[in-house]
Design a protein around this motif. Structure first.
Motif, PDB file in Angstrom:
ATOM      1  N   ARG A 187      -3.860   1.440   5.300  1.00 22.73           N
ATOM      2  CA  ARG A 187      -4.323   2.268   6.435  1.00 22.73           C
ATOM      3  C   ARG A 187      -4.294   3.735   6.057  1.00 22.73           C
ATOM      4  O   ARG A 187      -3.305   4.243   5.575  1.00 22.73           O
ATOM      5  N   LYS A 188      -5.416   4.400   6.295  1.00 21.13           N
ATOM      6  CA  LYS A 188      -5.480   5.830   5.997  1.00 21.13           C
ATOM      7  C   LYS A 188      -5.176   6.635   7.254  1.00 21.13           C
ATOM      8  O   LYS A 188      -5.642   6.305   8.333  1.00 21.13           O
ATOM      9  N   MET A 189      -4.408   7.693   7.069  1.00 18.35           N
ATOM     10  CA  MET A 189      -4.079   8.546   8.203  1.00 18.35           C
ATOM     11  C   MET A 189      -5.246   9.489   8.472  1.00 18.35           C
ATOM     12  O   MET A 189      -6.058   9.755   7.592  1.00 18.35           O
ATOM     13  N   SER A 190      -5.335   9.967   9.696  1.00 16.38           N
ATOM     14  CA  SER A 190      -6.495  10.779  10.047  1.00 16.38           C
ATOM     15  C   SER A 190      -6.101  12.041  10.812  1.00 16.38           C
ATOM     16  O   SER A 190      -6.709  12.370  11.813  1.00 16.38           O
ATOM     17  N   PHE A 191      -5.049  12.700  10.358  1.00 19.30           N
ATOM     18  CA  PHE A 191      -4.691  13.964  10.988  1.00 19.30           C
ATOM     19  C   PHE A 191      -5.739  15.028  10.641  1.00 19.30           C
ATOM     20  O   PHE A 191      -6.267  15.039   9.523  1.00 19.30           O
ATOM     21  N   PRO A 192      -6.038  15.917  11.591  1.00 16.35           N
ATOM     22  CA  PRO A 192      -6.910  17.045  11.238  1.00 16.35           C
ATOM     23  C   PRO A 192      -6.271  17.850  10.110  1.00 16.35           C
ATOM     24  O   PRO A 192      -5.050  18.010  10.055  1.00 16.35           O
TER      25      PRO A 192
ATOM     26  N   LYS B 166       5.520   9.646   8.541  1.00 15.14           N
ATOM     27  CA  LYS B 166       4.295  10.042   9.233  1.00 15.14           C
ATOM     28  C   LYS B 166       4.407  11.478   9.736  1.00 15.14           C
ATOM     29  O   LYS B 166       3.451  12.255   9.655  1.00 15.14           O
ATOM     30  N   LYS B 167       5.592  11.827  10.250  1.00  8.76           N
ATOM     31  CA  LYS B 167       5.781  13.183  10.774  1.00  8.76           C
ATOM     32  C   LYS B 167       5.670  14.219   9.666  1.00  8.76           C
ATOM     33  O   LYS B 167       5.056  15.273   9.851  1.00  8.76           O
ATOM     34  N   GLN B 168       6.245  13.936   8.498  1.00  4.90           N
ATOM     35  CA  GLN B 168       6.167  14.893   7.390  1.00  4.90           C
ATOM     36  C   GLN B 168       4.723  15.047   6.917  1.00  4.90           C
ATOM     37  O   GLN B 168       4.278  16.158   6.601  1.00  4.90           O
TER      38      GLN B 168
ATOM     39  N   ALA C 212      -0.338  18.249   6.811  1.00  4.23           N
ATOM     40  CA  ALA C 212      -1.755  18.293   7.165  1.00  4.23           C
ATOM     41  C   ALA C 212      -2.098  19.496   8.020  1.00  4.23           C
ATOM     42  O   ALA C 212      -3.114  20.163   7.796  1.00  4.23           O
ATOM     43  N   ASN C 213      -1.255  19.791   9.021  1.00  2.00           N
ATOM     44  CA  ASN C 213      -1.620  20.898   9.915  1.00  2.00           C
ATOM     45  C   ASN C 213      -0.472  21.589  10.653  1.00  2.00           C
ATOM     46  O   ASN C 213      -0.561  22.785  10.932  1.00  2.00           O
ATOM     47  N   ILE C 214       0.593  20.875  10.986  1.00  2.00           N
ATOM     48  CA  ILE C 214       1.616  21.460  11.869  1.00  2.00           C
ATOM     49  C   ILE C 214       2.264  22.700  11.245  1.00  2.00           C
ATOM     50  O   ILE C 214       2.474  23.715  11.929  1.00  2.00           O
ATOM     51  N   ASN C 215       2.572  22.637   9.948  1.00  2.00           N
ATOM     52  CA  ASN C 215       3.267  23.770   9.326  1.00  2.00           C
ATOM     53  C   ASN C 215       2.416  25.039   9.343  1.00  2.00           C
ATOM     54  O   ASN C 215       2.929  26.145   9.582  1.00  2.00           O
ATOM     55  N   ILE C 216       1.106  24.898   9.117  1.00  2.00           N
ATOM     56  CA  ILE C 216       0.248  26.089   9.166  1.00  2.00           C
ATOM     57  C   ILE C 216       0.048  26.557  10.600  1.00  2.00           C
ATOM     58  O   ILE C 216       0.009  27.759  10.863  1.00  2.00           O
ATOM     59  N   LEU C 217      -0.056  25.631  11.541  1.00  2.00           N
ATOM     60  CA  LEU C 217      -0.174  26.040  12.945  1.00  2.00           C
ATOM     61  C   LEU C 217       1.028  26.875  13.363  1.00  2.00           C
ATOM     62  O   LEU C 217       0.889  27.909  14.045  1.00  2.00           O
ATOM     63  N   THR C 218       2.217  26.456  12.943  1.00  2.00           N
ATOM     64  CA  THR C 218       3.435  27.216  13.253  1.00  2.00           C
ATOM     65  C   THR C 218       3.369  28.607  12.631  1.00  2.00           C
ATOM     66  O   THR C 218       3.706  29.612  13.263  1.00  2.00           O
ATOM     67  N   PHE C 219       2.909  28.665  11.397  1.00  2.00           N
ATOM     68  CA  PHE C 219       2.761  29.935  10.686  1.00  2.00           C
ATOM     69  C   PHE C 219       1.784  30.853  11.420  1.00  2.00           C
ATOM     70  O   PHE C 219       2.040  32.043  11.621  1.00  2.00           O
ATOM     71  N   LEU C 220       0.639  30.301  11.842  1.00  2.00           N
ATOM     72  CA  LEU C 220      -0.357  31.097  12.572  1.00  2.00           C
ATOM     73  C   LEU C 220       0.202  31.609  13.898  1.00  2.00           C
ATOM     74  O   LEU C 220      -0.068  32.748  14.300  1.00  2.00           O
ATOM     75  N   LYS C 221       0.996  30.776  14.553  1.00  2.00           N
ATOM     76  CA  LYS C 221       1.607  31.208  15.824  1.00  2.00           C
ATOM     77  C   LYS C 221       2.607  32.328  15.586  1.00  2.00           C
ATOM     78  O   LYS C 221       2.683  33.289  16.359  1.00  2.00           O
ATOM     79  N   ASN C 222       3.371  32.217  14.491  1.00  2.00           N
ATOM     80  CA  ASN C 222       4.332  33.277  14.163  1.00  2.00           C
ATOM     81  C   ASN C 222       3.634  34.607  13.857  1.00  2.00           C
ATOM     82  O   ASN C 222       4.176  35.672  14.118  1.00  2.00           O
ATOM     83  N   LEU C 223       2.430  34.518  13.284  1.00  2.00           N
ATOM     84  CA  LEU C 223       1.638  35.725  12.996  1.00  2.00           C
ATOM     85  C   LEU C 223       0.907  36.231  14.224  1.00  2.00           C
ATOM     86  O   LEU C 223       0.200  37.232  14.159  1.00  2.00           O
ATOM     87  N   LYS C 224       1.043  35.484  15.359  1.00  2.00           N
ATOM     88  CA  LYS C 224       0.345  35.823  16.610  1.00  2.00           C
ATOM     89  C   LYS C 224      -1.182  35.723  16.467  1.00  2.00           C
ATOM     90  O   LYS C 224      -1.929  36.421  17.148  1.00  2.00           O
ATOM     91  N   LEU C 225      -1.615  34.855  15.563  1.00  2.00           N
ATOM     92  CA  LEU C 225      -3.056  34.628  15.392  1.00  2.00           C
ATOM     93  C   LEU C 225      -3.556  33.492  16.257  1.00  2.00           C
ATOM     94  O   LEU C 225      -4.755  33.320  16.454  1.00  2.00           O
ATOM     95  N   PHE C 226      -2.612  32.694  16.780  1.00  2.00           N
ATOM     96  CA  PHE C 226      -3.020  31.464  17.473  1.00  2.00           C
ATOM     97  C   PHE C 226      -2.093  31.240  18.648  1.00  2.00           C
ATOM     98  O   PHE C 226      -0.895  31.449  18.556  1.00  2.00           O
TER      99      PHE C 226
END
Length: 329
Positions: free
Chosen positions: A1-6, A308-310, A315-329
């Motif tokens: 099974r392939k995962m399909s996270f954005p 699965k969480k890692q 895939a995306n959560i770590n960068i989303l957190t980074f963008l939020k910390n930069l106040k970009l998102f």
């Protein structure tokens, strides 16, 4: 099974590949390894498009052309590609955000430094800019790249002060070790509001090459809440798919579980002069992971070794957190 996270990816060279040979390449050319079709097939929700140039005469003309090309990309492919200013992880489109790979992409070696700031503002009028790298592989007016031992110069200090005002990240993927530590020390000394990152670098402990990060530098980026994007170039990874896992495991052992992500560095269709990267070898990427469409298969590889969480974090959560910390998102 392939995962399909954005997927969120921190680095591709589509703009400079097309700019390098506009007669032969366009945004749909599969030879770029990061075409619109490949990005869409790979489930890429957000892609950082690098504005990149080697430090040579007319480097700024190349950089400015790439900024125009980015606008063309948004206009010609508006049903598939959208600006970061409209970013929504659940959107069906791939969103773009810019980065400056080598500050020489915005200024010549002998021009007044104010032109860098003006051209940065010009780029910013088109799109948000996530990060700037002062150098590429060679030395320039700002400091020393990977193939040098040179540190931070006065013009580099001025750019760092400017980036602090803009809340723009500094990228350490193409610095000499000395420049990287000089940058970190200067940020600390001047209390600058800059979060460092390594957008497309792996672990030197696993693959001993200058473009990869030594552990002490990796730890500093992590301590300062930066992110590390895994590079897919075979020369930086290794020959086997399992070598990817070794880099991820090593970074996570150092504490990067919430900060490791993807920065594949996909590019193609252009001949890189041997004197610029003497150690370059072909094929550039491993067969199964050679372009932006590979991400579902790549997540499947990760799933065999991580939770699965890692995998979702990578895939995306770590960068989303980074963008939020930069106040970009």
């Amino acid at each position: 099974r392939k995962m399909s996270f954005p997927i969120i990816d921190l680095h591709c060279d589509l703009l400079c590949c097309v700019e390098a040979d506009e007669k032969k390449l366009n945004f749909e050319s599969s030879g770029t390894n990061c075409s619109v079709h490949q990005l869409r097939k790979g489930g890429v929700a957000l892609q950082v498009f690098a504005v990149a140039a080697v430090t040579l005469p007319n480097s700024s003309l190349k950089g400015l052309r790439q900024i125009d090309l980015y606008q063309e990309l948004l206009n010609k492919h508006k049903n598939q590609i959208a600006s970061f200013r409209d970013f929504n992880l659940g959107s069906s489109k791939t969103h773009g955000i810019l980065a400056i790979e080598n500050a020489s992409a915005l200024i010549e070696e002998d021009e007044d430094l104010d032109l860098f700031f003006q051209r940065f503002e010009h780029a910013l009028s088109h799109e948000e800019i996530l990060y700037v790298s002062l150098t590429w592989n060679q030395e320039n007016r700002f400091g020393g790249g990977n193939s040098s031992e040179v540190g931070l110069k006065k013009d580099g200090e001025e750019v760092l002060r400017f980036l602090s005002e803009k809340k723009t990240s500094i990228d350490l993927s193409h610095t000499s070790d000395r420049l990287a530590f000089d940058i970190l020390n200067f940020i600390d000394k001047e209390n600058l509001l800059i979060v460092p990152m390594a957008s497309h670098s792996n672990c030197r402990e696993i693959k001993n090459i200058k473009r990869n990060l030594p552990d002490d530098l990796l730890r500093e980026v992590l301590r300062l809440k930066g992110v590390i994007g895994c590079n897919f170039v075979k020369r930086f990874v290794g020959e086997s798919p399992y070598d990817f896992i070794r880099h991820f495991e090593h970074a996570i052992e150092l504490g990067a579980g919430d900060q490791i992500c993807l920065g594949a560095d996909f590019y193609g269709g252009i001949d890189v002069p041997k004197h610029l990267i003497p150690e370059i070898s072909y094929p550039i990427f491993q067969k199964d992971f050679s372009n932006s469409s590979c991400y579902p298969k790549f997540l499947g590889l990760l799933e065999k070794h991580f939770s699965k969480k890692q995998v979702e974090k990578i895939a995306n959560i770590n960068i989303l957190t980074f963008l939020k910390n930069l106040k970009l998102f």
